[in-house]
Write a protein that holds these residues in place. Structure first.
Motif, PDB file in Angstrom:
ATOM      1  N   GLY A  55       0.810  -1.203   0.000  1.00 34.77           N
ATOM      2  CA  GLY A  55       0.000   0.000   0.000  1.00 34.77           C
ATOM      3  C   GLY A  55       0.849   1.261   0.000  1.00 34.77           C
ATOM      4  N   HIS A  56       1.942   1.223   0.769  1.00 32.62           N
ATOM      5  CA  HIS A  56       2.858   2.365   0.803  1.00 32.62           C
ATOM      6  C   HIS A  56       3.446   2.630  -0.581  1.00 32.62           C
ATOM      7  CE1 HIS A  56       5.947   5.049   2.484  1.00 32.62           C
ATOM      8  NE2 HIS A  56       6.817   4.413   1.722  1.00 32.62           N
ATOM      9  N   ARG A  57       3.865   1.558  -1.264  1.00 36.91           N
ATOM     10  CA  ARG A  57       4.432   1.722  -2.602  1.00 36.91           C
ATOM     11  C   ARG A  57       3.394   2.242  -3.595  1.00 36.91           C
ATOM     12  NH1 ARG A  57       7.791  -2.814  -1.144  1.00 36.91           N
ATOM     13  NH2 ARG A  57       6.146  -4.277  -1.730  1.00 36.91           N
ATOM     14  N   ARG A  58       2.162   1.743  -3.483  1.00 40.31           N
ATOM     15  CA  ARG A  58       1.117   2.225  -4.403  1.00 40.31           C
ATOM     16  C   ARG A  58       0.910   3.724  -4.261  1.00 40.31           C
ATOM     17  NH1 ARG A  58      -1.394  -2.668  -2.956  1.00 40.31           N
ATOM     18  NH2 ARG A  58      -2.649  -1.618  -1.349  1.00 40.31           N
ATOM     19  N   GLU A  59       0.858   4.195  -3.022  1.00 36.59           N
ATOM     20  CA  GLU A  59       0.633   5.621  -2.794  1.00 36.59           C
ATOM     21  C   GLU A  59       1.808   6.443  -3.304  1.00 36.59           C
ATOM     22  OE1 GLU A  59      -0.810   9.320  -1.622  1.00 36.59           O
ATOM     23  OE2 GLU A  59      -1.773   7.416  -2.102  1.00 36.59           O
TER      24      GLU A  59
END
Length: 624
Positions: A444-448
């Motif tokens: 999720g961190h990478r997606r954001e």
């Protein structure tokens, strides 16, 4: 090249004994970056520290450097880096009435600020991180070069009314008001391989973003961008584009081979380092220039142990020898012993150079040992960073699956690498507590972060879908991937007092090539076609046509065995701080041989480095 530090405070006098002691402690942490001299300056509301690595004007470039008028201080500078156009800049400033007392580039930077104020940033060509205390306005200016070659950090201290800065976090952490604390977001950033510009991992610390100017005044902190990649129409045809790139590289090398100390090149036998070495050798044949030394890295028994894989197609050494012989460098192979890579003190030194665990294991460690050996012969080295990101050299630029992936391309490439049977990736979290990994939500961190990065990409009008996507891929690499490599190169080299220059990161070259259409960059139907064409006459055919090979990694099984032993010792040490973050069952399986050697290696390297970091830096984790 140097290390800088200091701070500003508007509610107390910084010339006192306690403040001097703090400045001395902060400055001392960067002795490795500047082994030749130390300097300090303090006024009522600002204190500046400097450690010097003397490269230009050895007797005259001492810092911090100030300018006075009628006995009144106008401005004081502490500066790290090299200004490649300083001679032209000095001539222009002289024509405007400025007088110089040294031959250094430092003084040119200072007078450029006095002449043009904040717009002096547009006059600088080089790699730099600097702080200027303007005594007239009582403002502290922090400036970082356009690409982010040299590091610079800052943070608030005390009740927030003071602002500290430094080349490295270790100098900030040496101040009594700064604590080594990392929250969940910092740990996410550390483990994600999704570099966020400005993020510094430690809570409260910020990185001055590449191409940005930060101003600290009585009213607070402001940040402004003075450079960014822009979309421009490329009107040159292929032949003109090739000749333009070649001409730009030749001019860059003339500027970047100026030094008053021994200079060398770092040669891997790949296209990028070979082009730099060949151009440097040609430049060195000019009157008044010394010949070029070159250095390569290999491992003890590497030829015996080498096994090709998806990334490392062949060994470097045959190509290194071919290039060195072709251009006539004075070449030295640096052979690293397995024992040195297994040495805990060396691993700790690599971590302390970064101030953080990188998860890159022997990549960092071997670089540290390579630069330690090179520093015995040279003070300045040339390196090929930036070419792959700019010209499209990595295999994942050309793999449809990774190009289409909705994430950072290098992360998608890791998935390809793993599925191909070559083991898990660097920054593997497989030995960490699953509950912690779920709470961090690294995907999720990478997606954001990926979403935010894509929103920045400048696009020209009427670009087709392929050009649109490849511009995104290139931008992501130049602004997220390349900074990780530059940080690694800076920390490992400067830990040994070695300055590394990166000609492919010249901002004018980047501005030009960024806007060259992808069809031109791959005109010959393969990676880096444009660069190959631009340097074709300089290189032996085997080197010119060699596929991309990344930095080598040790394949001696004794290294993996040593990691397993160290992991076992750690697992039985109840006082080890990392134990609170481990998955005990996964560790047991790894030690019992249930994981492949590659999987165990990546995961163990991260765990061992995390433990050393938590212990040595007394890190306080604030986790969910």
């Amino acid at each position: 090249m140097c290390g800088i530090t200091g701070w500003t405070a508007y509610d107390r006098d910084l010339t006192g004994g306690a403040e001097r002691a703090a400045l001395t402690a902060m400055t001392a942490t960067m002795k490795c970056r500047g082994p030749d001299a130390e300097g300090q300056w303090a006024g009522p509301h600002a204190a500046l520290g400097h450690r010097r690595l003397a490269v230009l004007d050895l007797p005259g470039g001492s810092q911090p450097m100030g300018v006075t008028e009628d006995g009144r201080t106008l401005a004081v500078l502490t500066y790290s880096g090299e200004l490649y156009n300083y001679r032209d800049l000095r001539r222009e400033l002289r024509s405007r009435g400025h007088r110089f007392r040294t031959a250094s580039d430092t003084e040119a930077v200072l007078h450029a600020y006095l002449e043009w104020g904040r717009s002096f940033t547009t006059h600088l060509n080089g790699m730099y991180a600097l702080a200027i205390w303007d005594a007239r306005t009582e403002e502290l200016l922090l400036l970082r070069d356009r690409v982010g070659i040299k590091p610079l950090y800052y943070c608030r201290a005390g009740a927030g009314s003071e602002v500290l800065f430094a080349s490295e976090p270790k100098a900030l952490l040496a101040h009594p008001a700064v604590e080594a604390e990392v929250c969940a977001d910092g740990l996410r950033e550390l483990l994600s391989l999704a570099k966020t510009p400005g993020h510094a991992i430690y809570t409260g610390l910020r990185e001055v973003r590449p191409g940005h100017l930060v101003t600290i005044s009585r009213t607070g902190i402001t940040e402004e961008r003075y450079w960014a990649l822009r979309a421009r129409e490329h009107t040159d045809d292929l032949d003109v584009t090739v000749s333009t790139v070649r001409a730009m590289l030749e001019q860059i090398m003339i500027r970047q081979t100026v030094a008053d100390v021994p200079l060398c090149s770092l040669l891997s036998g790949g296209l990028d380092s070979s082009a730099i070495t060949a151009l440097a050798a040609r430049t060195a044949h000019r009157p008044g220039r010394a010949g070029v030394r070159s250095f390569s890295v290999t491992f003890d028994q590497h030829e015996r142990d080498f096994v090709p894989d998806l990334m490392h197609v062949d060994s470097d050494q045959p190509y290194v020898r071919a290039l060195a012989g072709h251009v006539g460098t004075d070449h030295t192979d640096i052979t690293l012993a397995t024992a040195g890579l297994m040495n805990h003190a060396n691993r700790r030194a690599a971590l302390h150079a970064r101030d953080l665990p990188s998860g890159l294991g022997d990549f960092d460690l071997s670089a540290l040992l390579l630069f330690r050996a090179v520093r015995e012969h040279s003070t300045v080295a040339l390196s090929g960073e930036g070419a792959d990101e700019l010209f499209g050299g990595y295999f994942w630029f050309h793999d449809p699956q990774t190009v289409r992936a909705g994430t950072f391309p290098w992360r998608a490439a890791i998935e390809v690498y793993t599925r191909a049977g070559f083991g898990d990736a660097p920054m593997s979290t497989r030995l960490l507590d699953p509950a912690l990994v779920r709470a961090l939500d690294l995907p999720g961190h990478r997606r954001e972060r990926y979403r935010r990065a894509l929103a920045e990409v400048p696009h020209p009008e009427h670009a087709g879908p392929v050009e649109h996507r490849m511009r995104e891929i290139t931008y992501l690499h130049l602004t997220r991937f390349l900074p990780m490599l530059l940080d690694r190169k800076d920390r490992m080299s400067m830990a040994n007092g070695l300055e590394v220059r990166v000609p492919f990161c010249d901002h004018e070259l980047i501005e030009y090539v960024f806007n060259v259409p992808w069809s031109m960059k791959t005109a010959a139907g393969r990676e880096k076609s444009l660069l190959r064409a631009a340097v074709a006459d300089l290189l032996p055919e085997a080197v010119l046509n060699r596929p991309k090979n990344p930095y080598p990694t040790i394949q001696d099984p004794r290294y993996t065995d040593a990691l397993r032993t160290a992991l076992a010792d750690l697992a039985h040490d109840s006082s080890a701080p990392i134990n609170a973050l481990l998955d005990r069952a996964a560790v047991s399986k790894a030690l019992n041989g249930d994981a492949s050697p590659r999987d165990m290696r990546y995961a163990a390297e991260l765990v061992l480095d995390l433990n050393t970091w938590l212990d040595d830096y007394r890190v306080r984790l604030d986790l969910p």
